[in-house]
Design a protein around this motif. Structure first.
Motif, PDB file in Angstrom:
ATOM      1  N   VAL A 113       0.952  -1.131  -0.008  1.00 49.69           N
ATOM      2  CA  VAL A 113       0.311  -0.282  -0.085  1.00 49.69           C
ATOM      3  C   VAL A 113       0.866   1.824  -0.068  1.00 49.69           C
ATOM      4  O   VAL A 113       1.905   1.564   0.590  1.00 49.69           O
ATOM      5  N   GLN A 114       0.166   2.415  -0.288  1.00 52.60           N
ATOM      6  CA  GLN A 114       1.059   3.766  -0.224  1.00 52.60           C
ATOM      7  C   GLN A 114       2.050   3.788   1.078  1.00 52.60           C
ATOM      8  O   GLN A 114       0.905   3.635   1.980  1.00 52.60           O
ATOM      9  N   ASN A 115       3.251   4.678   1.240  1.00 46.56           N
ATOM     10  CA  ASN A 115       4.270   4.959   2.485  1.00 46.56           C
ATOM     11  C   ASN A 115       3.057   6.421   2.269  1.00 46.56           C
ATOM     12  O   ASN A 115       3.295   7.270   1.385  1.00 46.56           O
ATOM     13  N   PHE A 116       2.446   6.747   3.610  1.00 44.56           N
ATOM     14  CA  PHE A 116       1.805   7.692   3.990  1.00 44.56           C
ATOM     15  C   PHE A 116       2.983   8.926   3.583  1.00 44.56           C
ATOM     16  O   PHE A 116       4.657   8.543   3.805  1.00 44.56           O
ATOM     17  N   GLY A 117       3.065  10.516   3.573  1.00 46.12           N
ATOM     18  CA  GLY A 117       3.700  11.349   3.261  1.00 46.12           C
ATOM     19  C   GLY A 117       4.264  11.376   1.515  1.00 46.12           C
ATOM     20  O   GLY A 117       5.218  12.586   0.774  1.00 46.12           O
ATOM     21  N   PHE A 118       3.688  10.389   0.464  1.00 46.78           N
ATOM     22  CA  PHE A 118       4.098  10.232  -0.718  1.00 46.78           C
ATOM     23  C   PHE A 118       2.909  10.750  -1.609  1.00 46.78           C
ATOM     24  O   PHE A 118       1.333  10.660  -1.433  1.00 46.78           O
ATOM     25  N   TYR A 154       8.334   4.622  -0.624  1.00 46.39           N
ATOM     26  CA  TYR A 154       6.679   5.156  -1.462  1.00 46.39           C
ATOM     27  C   TYR A 154       5.528   3.950  -1.464  1.00 46.39           C
ATOM     28  O   TYR A 154       4.856   4.172  -1.050  1.00 46.39           O
ATOM     29  N   TRP A 155       5.739   2.664  -0.563  1.00 44.90           N
ATOM     30  CA  TRP A 155       5.172   1.589  -0.631  1.00 44.90           C
ATOM     31  C   TRP A 155       5.337   1.054   1.377  1.00 44.90           C
ATOM     32  O   TRP A 155       7.020   1.223   1.206  1.00 44.90           O
ATOM     33  N   GLN A 156       4.582   0.713   1.580  1.00 46.42           N
ATOM     34  CA  GLN A 156       5.006  -0.093   3.045  1.00 46.42           C
ATOM     35  C   GLN A 156       3.960  -1.526   2.465  1.00 46.42           C
ATOM     36  O   GLN A 156       2.589  -1.330   2.366  1.00 46.42           O
ATOM     37  N   MET A 157       4.032  -2.796   3.350  1.00 58.51           N
ATOM     38  CA  MET A 157       3.484  -3.618   3.241  1.00 58.51           C
ATOM     39  C   MET A 157       2.387  -3.915   4.409  1.00 58.51           C
ATOM     40  O   MET A 157       2.508  -2.311   5.408  1.00 58.51           O
ATOM     41  N   SER A 158       1.525  -4.000   3.560  1.00 52.15           N
ATOM     42  CA  SER A 158      -0.432  -3.853   4.048  1.00 52.15           C
ATOM     43  C   SER A 158      -0.816  -4.800   4.763  1.00 52.15           C
ATOM     44  O   SER A 158       0.057  -5.297   5.178  1.00 52.15           O
TER      45      SER A 158
END
Length: 492
Positions: free
Chosen positions: A76-81, A318-322
């Motif tokens: 999922v999207q990493n916050f702040g981007f 950009y991303w992080q694990m959901s």
């Protein structure tokens, strides 16, 4: 603009000028390169082979991951981007305008292999076995490249000869049906198997070998067993290939995290990897990083966690694990802490979730900076063991032995509480798919697993309500304009 096949002409010679990824891939500069002057010696054949690997590495740096995992439910999207940076993969908002990476550079790898297969047979080698091994690697690479592409786009332009002219009748082609693509893939696999002189794995485990080819063969036949109605015959072929892998110098490491340790590249669990090395290649794109806005500070995050994450630079944030995926990992599973860290913060007595950061690819900290030169593992023994379980279950056999071999390492002293017990074929398939999630997360496998098991539309939230047409990537406007005989995939 010229079509893909025209763009490929002569590119092998240019790529052969680059340095490659191991000492074995170091190339001697060549000042005058033409087809008549280049293909004259074993040294030049080795240079061409190295160039093929370098080209494949450029795709492995980012695109293998995007095609093989980005569309799954893991990320999922990493916050702040800004989501527009990376919306096309994990939001599954693909279109002909935003299609993701195209196939142009992959066809360059095919072109490299085709040149080797045409010209290396004309070169005199002191040892015929060396010539055969070079040809075997070219066949294997061509097959693997087409396999990656057909899983991504379905029907493909089939090219089995180097493009060395500008005849429109030759360079403009329609796509061939996927059944024909797989026929060519399987033919190339058999050609390569007949040419490899031994069942050994080369030092570093970063080149095609007979064990790597058999791991790939099992992968191919599992796909056609499930997706092209290959059924029992293909499941049996996959098992036969796996049995050949088991005869080679491979093993499960006792410590799961050591499979991915930067200082343990080319370990005995690895069957085939793409080598990345500082000073010899550009680094990999590893997406599950920490954003500058999200850097945790004590006392809200334990110092032990902060020390493991420092320095924050290096990975793409950009991303992080959901959390949908991370919550599925059991606390007893050793793979959990080796796969991701969940960072929480406590403020005013209230603990709240901050973000997840991946842990499989640690990179190398040099000069106070984290650089991402982890090898990308294409096949490792644990993957093959789970393929074995999948093939056995497809034949109605008991996959317990293979499944429990993986779980014994994963749960250690707590294995007894997590022993796999044979059930129905459907229940076993679900358990095998889940085990592959826990074992292979972040390795660029999940999307292909979901598609092969027929579970993508069910398990990826943003694909709910979509159809099978949505599982293929679209062709972009650039490809459609370059290739007038190529038609868009259905649904786009």
């Amino acid at each position: 603009m010229k079509p893909i096949t025209r763009k490929l002409i002569g590119t092998l010679m240019a790529i052969a000028m680059f340095s490659a990824c191991t000492d074995d891939l170091t190339l001697k500069p060549i000042s005058q390169i033409t087809n008549t002057s280049f293909w004259t010696s074993p040294e030049e054949a080795r240079g061409a082979l190295n160039g093929m690997y370098v080209r494949m590495r450029t795709q492995a740096a980012t695109n293998f991951f995007i095609w093989g995992e980005a569309r799954s439910e893991i990320w999922v999207q990493n916050f702040g981007f800004d989501p527009s940076i990376n919306f096309y993969p994990f939001t599954n908002a693909l279109s002909r305008v935003n299609p993701g990476p195209d196939w142009t550079a992959m066809y360059s790898v095919v072109h490299d292999a085709n040149l080797i297969l045409k010209y290396v047979p004309t070169i005199a080698f002191t040892a015929e076995a060396e010539k055969n091994e070079i040809l075997a690697q070219a066949y294997a690479m061509r097959a693997f490249t087409y396999f990656m592409m057909t899983k991504t786009w379905g029907d493909l332009i089939l090219i089995d000869q180097p493009t060395e002219g500008f005849d429109p009748a030759t360079i403009y082609k329609e796509r061939s049906p996927q059944t024909e693509v797989f026929a060519m893939i399987k033919k190339d696999i058999e050609s390569a198997l007949a040419l490899f002189p031994t069942n050994t794995i080369p030092t570093g485990r970063v080149r095609w070998s007979k064990p790597a080819l058999n791991a790939f063969k099992a992968d191919v036949f599992l796909w056609t067993a499930k997706k092209l109605n290959g059924g029992a015959a293909d499941f049996n072929t996959a098992l036969t290939a796996i049995a050949e892998v088991e005869k080679s110098d491979v093993q499960l490491l006792s410590d799961f995290s050591q499979v991915f340790a930067f200082g343990n590249k080319g370990n005995k669990e690895v069957i085939l990897a793409v080598r990345f090395a500082e000073g010899e290649s550009t680094g990999r794109s590893v997406f599950g990083g920490v954003t500058a806005l999200a850097a945790p500070t004590a006392p809200f995050t334990p110092q032990s966690v902060i020390d493991k994450l420092l320095p924050y630079s290096g990975k793409d944030g950009y991303w992080q694990m959901s959390r949908e995926v991370t919550k599925q990992f059991n606390d007893d599973d050793i793979r959990k802490n080796a796969t991701f860290i969940e960072v929480n913060q406590t403020k005013d007595g209230v603990t709240s979730f901050l973000y997840n950061i991946d842990q499989k690819w640690p990179g190398l900290i040099t000069g106070g900076v984290r650089v991402m030169y982890d090898d990308l593992i294409l096949y490792r023994y644990a993957d093959v063991i789970l393929m074995k379980a999948e093939a056995q279950n497809g034949l109605g056999q008991d996959p317990s032995e293979a499944m429990n071999l993986i779980r014994k390492r994963a749960y250690g002293t707590k294995f007894a509480a997590h022993t796999f017990v044979n059930g129905t074929k459907a229940a076993n398939d679900e358990a095998i798919l889940q085990e592959r999630l826990f074992e292979l997360t972040q390795e660029g496998k999940r999307w292909w697993d979901l598609v092969r098991f027929g579970k993508a539309l069910e398990k990826v939230p943003l694909l709910k309500g979509k159809t099978e047409n949505d599982l293929l990537f679209p062709l972009g406007e650039t490809i459609l304009s370059l290739e007038p005989l190529v038609k868009q995939n259905p649904g786009y």
